[in-house]
Design a protein around this motif. Sequence first.
Motif, short mmCIF file in Angstrom:
data_model
loop_
_atom_site.label_atom_id
_atom_site.label_comp_id
_atom_site.label_asym_id
_atom_site.label_seq_id
_atom_site.Cartn_x
_atom_site.Cartn_y
_atom_site.Cartn_z
N GLY A 88 3.41 2.40 2.78
CA GLY A 88 3.93 1.22 3.43
C GLY A 88 5.42 1.06 3.26
N GLN A 119 0.82 -1.20 0.00
CA GLN A 119 0.00 0.00 0.00
C GLN A 119 0.86 1.25 0.00
N SER A 120 0.32 2.31 -0.56
CA SER A 120 1.00 3.60 -0.49
C SER A 120 1.26 3.96 0.97
N ALA A 142 0.41 0.35 -4.50
CA ALA A 142 -0.96 0.72 -4.81
C ALA A 142 -1.30 2.06 -4.17
N SER A 143 -2.07 2.85 -4.88
CA SER A 143 -2.47 4.16 -4.37
C SER A 143 -3.60 4.03 -3.36
#
Length: 124
Positions: free
Chosen positions: A16, A13-14, A123-124
Amino acid sequence: QVRLVESGGALVQSGGSLRLSCALSGATLDNYDIGWIRQAPGKEREGLSCTGRSPGSTWYADSVKGRFTVSRDNGKNTVYLQMNSLKPEDTAVYFCATVVCRDRLYYSSGYDYWGPGTQVHVAS
């Protein structure tokens, strides 16, 4: 024969974190300058860091400075790239390679050893 193998790439994840490994075989790690490089589809390769064999300091690209940190375990013949505060723009295939470290990372085409790369998707 010198071999480099990257591992640790994943979907994150963004914001992270992820830790990549670069395992060297066929040679002693502390005899080489090691660079981390990434390449996203349709974009040129980007040198991210360069860790000199001596005195062992590391250069970082502005795009990752303060977020990525290189460490080395000579006993395991492994270099690590700790990636924090990941952004979608960090999505790429990440490589490690035996390069030359001066004021930045320099390539020696036909002479450097490269790993096959490991894919990182943020991922955004």
